[in-house]
Design an enzyme around this catalytic site. Structure first.
Site, PDB file in Angstrom:
ATOM      1  N   GLY A  69       0.825  -1.208   0.000  1.00 20.62           N
ATOM      2  CA  GLY A  69       0.000   0.000   0.000  1.00 20.62           C
ATOM      3  C   GLY A  69       0.860   1.259   0.000  1.00 20.62           C
ATOM      4  O   GLY A  69       0.520   2.263  -0.624  1.00 20.62           O
ATOM      5  N   THR A  70       1.982   1.195   0.697  1.00 26.87           N
ATOM      6  CA  THR A  70       2.873   2.352   0.764  1.00 26.87           C
ATOM      7  C   THR A  70       3.377   2.732  -0.626  1.00 26.87           C
ATOM      8  O   THR A  70       3.374   3.907  -1.011  1.00 26.87           O
ATOM      9  CB  THR A  70       4.076   2.040   1.701  1.00 26.87           C
ATOM     10  OG1 THR A  70       3.554   1.759   2.994  1.00 26.87           O
ATOM     11  CG2 THR A  70       5.051   3.195   1.765  1.00 26.87           C
ATOM     12  N   ASN A 149      -6.867   4.457   9.659  1.00 26.95           N
ATOM     13  CA  ASN A 149      -6.333   3.219  10.218  1.00 26.95           C
ATOM     14  C   ASN A 149      -6.253   3.224  11.741  1.00 26.95           C
ATOM     15  O   ASN A 149      -6.104   2.183  12.352  1.00 26.95           O
ATOM     16  CB  ASN A 149      -4.938   2.937   9.640  1.00 26.95           C
ATOM     17  CG  ASN A 149      -4.039   4.144   9.676  1.00 26.95           C
ATOM     18  OD1 ASN A 149      -4.370   5.181   9.101  1.00 26.95           O
ATOM     19  ND2 ASN A 149      -2.918   4.045  10.349  1.00 26.95           N
ATOM     20  N   GLN A 179      -7.551   0.573   4.174  1.00 27.48           N
ATOM     21  CA  GLN A 179      -8.355   0.036   5.282  1.00 27.48           C
ATOM     22  C   GLN A 179      -9.830  -0.120   4.905  1.00 27.48           C
ATOM     23  O   GLN A 179     -10.641  -0.505   5.756  1.00 27.48           O
ATOM     24  CB  GLN A 179      -8.227   0.932   6.528  1.00 27.48           C
ATOM     25  CG  GLN A 179      -6.835   0.973   7.126  1.00 27.48           C
ATOM     26  CD  GLN A 179      -6.404  -0.338   7.794  1.00 27.48           C
ATOM     27  OE1 GLN A 179      -7.203  -1.259   7.973  1.00 27.48           O
ATOM     28  NE2 GLN A 179      -5.129  -0.424   8.147  1.00 27.48           N
ATOM     29  N   SER A 199      -3.971  -2.723  -0.491  1.00 21.89           N
ATOM     30  CA  SER A 199      -2.833  -3.529  -0.032  1.00 21.89           C
ATOM     31  C   SER A 199      -3.284  -4.952   0.260  1.00 21.89           C
ATOM     32  O   SER A 199      -4.361  -5.158   0.839  1.00 21.89           O
ATOM     33  CB  SER A 199      -2.268  -2.890   1.246  1.00 21.89           C
ATOM     34  OG  SER A 199      -1.311  -3.737   1.836  1.00 21.89           O
ATOM     35  N   GLY A 200      -2.460  -5.946  -0.124  1.00 16.37           N
ATOM     36  CA  GLY A 200      -2.850  -7.346   0.016  1.00 16.37           C
ATOM     37  C   GLY A 200      -2.874  -7.866   1.446  1.00 16.37           C
ATOM     38  O   GLY A 200      -3.793  -8.576   1.843  1.00 16.37           O
ATOM     39  N   HIS A 201      -1.858  -7.483   2.248  1.00 18.75           N
ATOM     40  CA  HIS A 201      -1.746  -8.140   3.560  1.00 18.75           C
ATOM     41  C   HIS A 201      -2.805  -7.674   4.556  1.00 18.75           C
ATOM     42  O   HIS A 201      -2.949  -8.255   5.629  1.00 18.75           O
ATOM     43  CB  HIS A 201      -0.332  -7.990   4.138  1.00 18.75           C
ATOM     44  CG  HIS A 201       0.009  -6.640   4.681  1.00 18.75           C
ATOM     45  ND1 HIS A 201       0.078  -6.395   6.027  1.00 18.75           N
ATOM     46  CD2 HIS A 201       0.297  -5.471   4.072  1.00 18.75           C
ATOM     47  CE1 HIS A 201       0.420  -5.127   6.227  1.00 18.75           C
ATOM     48  NE2 HIS A 201       0.550  -4.539   5.053  1.00 18.75           N
ATOM     49  N   THR A 237      10.072  -8.244 -12.762  1.00 21.24           N
ATOM     50  CA  THR A 237       9.385  -9.539 -12.860  1.00 21.24           C
ATOM     51  C   THR A 237       8.274  -9.615 -11.810  1.00 21.24           C
ATOM     52  O   THR A 237       8.508  -9.356 -10.629  1.00 21.24           O
ATOM     53  CB  THR A 237      10.393 -10.689 -12.646  1.00 21.24           C
ATOM     54  OG1 THR A 237      11.411 -10.547 -13.640  1.00 21.24           O
ATOM     55  CG2 THR A 237       9.725 -12.050 -12.764  1.00 21.24           C
ATOM     56  N   CYS A 323       2.750   0.909  11.827  1.00 20.34           N
ATOM     57  CA  CYS A 323       3.920   1.458  11.153  1.00 20.34           C
ATOM     58  C   CYS A 323       4.647   2.471  12.024  1.00 20.34           C
ATOM     59  O   CYS A 323       5.806   2.754  11.814  1.00 20.34           O
ATOM     60  CB  CYS A 323       3.515   2.114   9.845  1.00 20.34           C
ATOM     61  SG  CYS A 323       2.401   1.095   8.935  1.00 20.34           S
TER      62      CYS A 323
HETATM   63  N1  PLP Z   1      -2.534   3.286   4.153  1.00 18.49           N
HETATM   64  C1  PLP Z   1      -3.196   2.908   5.256  1.00 18.49           C
HETATM   65  C2  PLP Z   1      -4.471   3.596   5.604  1.00 18.49           C
HETATM   66  C3  PLP Z   1      -2.704   1.889   6.060  1.00 18.49           C
HETATM   67  O1  PLP Z   1      -3.364   1.527   7.159  1.00 18.49           O
HETATM   68  C4  PLP Z   1      -1.486   1.264   5.690  1.00 18.49           C
HETATM   69  C5  PLP Z   1      -0.897   0.232   6.543  1.00 18.49           C
HETATM   70  O2  PLP Z   1      -1.175   0.148   7.720  1.00 18.49           O
HETATM   71  C6  PLP Z   1      -0.843   1.680   4.517  1.00 18.49           C
HETATM   72  C7  PLP Z   1      -1.397   2.699   3.772  1.00 18.49           C
HETATM   73  C8  PLP Z   1       0.424   1.038   4.067  1.00 18.49           C
HETATM   74  O3  PLP Z   1       0.163  -0.256   3.571  1.00 18.49           O
HETATM   75  P1  PLP Z   1       1.346  -1.318   3.485  1.00 18.49           P
HETATM   76  O4  PLP Z   1       1.560  -1.851   4.866  1.00 18.49           O
HETATM   77  O5  PLP Z   1       0.836  -2.373   2.546  1.00 18.49           O
HETATM   78  O6  PLP Z   1       2.528  -0.614   2.954  1.00 18.49           O
END
Ligand code: PLP
Length: 375
Positions: A69-70, A149, A179, A199-201, A237, A323
């Protein structure tokens, strides 16, 4: 183990993990290779793309895989300012965005961009009126998250982006939906979003995969230089297992979004009811919030101490955004929390597999913490 930190990350379901084992060991070809193993890998990538795009409500060709996601957020911000480079150097976002949006904005400020960070008003909401007042002739980007988040607050993305586009269709609209994806029903088109990050995880896929929706017609600078993967915009890749896991996890979750929303709402309501019976608990039950996240404060007890107390019972919650490693990101303060409330804040985030027993164990843990820990 009682896991109540799904906004940080989520477990991979066994069937998804098993399918990925097969991808890792048997379907390991390079998607660019011209023989069957490569074609099979390419098919897995495109299958994953079709599923994630389908769940997002966009066409597969508008979805580009990234590493997280970042990366999607960083790319969206840089893509938007690049597209608007001849028009202006003003960005509007909110002060409660994830650091994946705030940090690239701060970097752009160092390069001469002006950024307006909108803070929530007294009701805890960022409003379309605030954005309307901040709009300028030279605004090139409006970036707003779908769900916060840290406290689950839902931002009025659709109203804001609709108003922005009515005002000036050239302004790029970006939504960090990390989120919200597969939790809150939405589509890029109905949000009037040009760019959407997921974001996948956060949705039970493996870690290391995300995606950026790019509306047809938005000109985007490649984030990396190299070959032709991801339409030449994000070369390298493709990580077939990660993308396939994103597809497999999405396929499962996209079937019952409403049902899970209902289930998680019940769990959250039940937790709130039980917390209301305790003394010294502040519950941030923001109107219209995503039920997947609840932020509380156990007044007088520092977050880290309570976290470690709970972890001894294998009950896992967090003190805020994973994070920021427990440090305050400043978001709760912006939502009106006082310093003592921030110091004792806990984020509880659910998935539909959580149970009433999980909630009871958490509440018992918090009650015991109040009795056993130093005030
Ligand atoms: N944006 C939001 C609102 C998030 O909560 C997060 C991760 O907690 C991210 C972006 C970043 O996602 P990733 O952990 O996949 O980099």
């Amino acid at each position: 183990m009682i896991y109540l930190d799904h906004a940080a990350t989520t477990p991979v379901p066994r069937p998804v993990a098993d399918a990925m084992y097969q991808v890792l060991t048997e379907q390991f070809g390079n998607p660019s290779s011209q023989y069957p193993l490569g074609r099979e890998a390419k098919a897995l990538v495109e299958e994953g793309r079709a599923v994630v795009a389908g769940a997002l409500g966009c066409r597969p060709e508008n979805l580009h895989f990234t590493s997280c996601g970042t990366e999607s957020d960083n790319w969206a911000i840089s893509a938007a300012v690049w597209q608007g480079r001849h028009t202006g150097r003003h960005i509007i976002t909110t002060a409660v965005e994830h650091s994946a949006v705030l940090e690239p904005c701060k970097l752009l400020q160092q390069q001469g961009y002006e950024v307006t960070y909108l803070a929530p008003d007294k009701t805890g909401h960022v409003t379309a009126e605030q954005v309307a007042q901040a709009l300028r002739e030279d605004t090139v980007l409006v970036s707003m998250m779908l769900v916060n988040n840290e406290n689950g607050c839902r931002l009025p993305v659709e109203n804001v982006f609709r108003m922005v586009k009515r005002n000036d269709p050239e302004i790029i609209t970006h939504c960090d939906a990390v989120q919200g994806f597969l939790k809150i029903p939405f589509k890029p088109r109905t949000l009037c979003a040009d760019l959407v990050s997921v974001s996948g995880h956060k949705v039970h896929a493996l870690k290391g995969v995300g995606a950026l929706y790019i509306r047809h017609g938005v000109r985007v600078k490649p984030i990396l230089c190299g070959s032709e993967q991801e339409r030449g915009l994000r070369p390298g890749t493709e990580s077939v297992p990660l993308i396939a896991s994103f597809g497999a996890a999405t396929e499962k979750l996209s079937l019952n979004i409403e049902e899970r929303l209902e289930r998680v709402s019940q769990l959250r309501s039940s937790l709130i009811a039980q917390l209301r019976e305790m003394d010294g608990v502040i519950i941030r039950d923001i109107e219209g919030a995503s039920p997947y996240v609840l932020n509380i404060s156990l007044l007088g007890y520092r977050s880290e101490i309570v976290l470690h107390y709970l972890e001894q019972r294998e009950v896992y919650v967090s003190s805020g955004s994973a994070c920021s490693r427990g440090a305050s990101s400043g978001v709760l303060e912006l939502f009106g929390a006082k310093p003592a409330e921030v110091d004792s804040a806990l984020r509880i985030s659910f998935c539909a597999e959580n149970t009433e027993e999980d909630i009871a164990a958490l509440v018992q843990g918090l009650r015991d913490a109040q009795k056993e820990l130093m005030h």
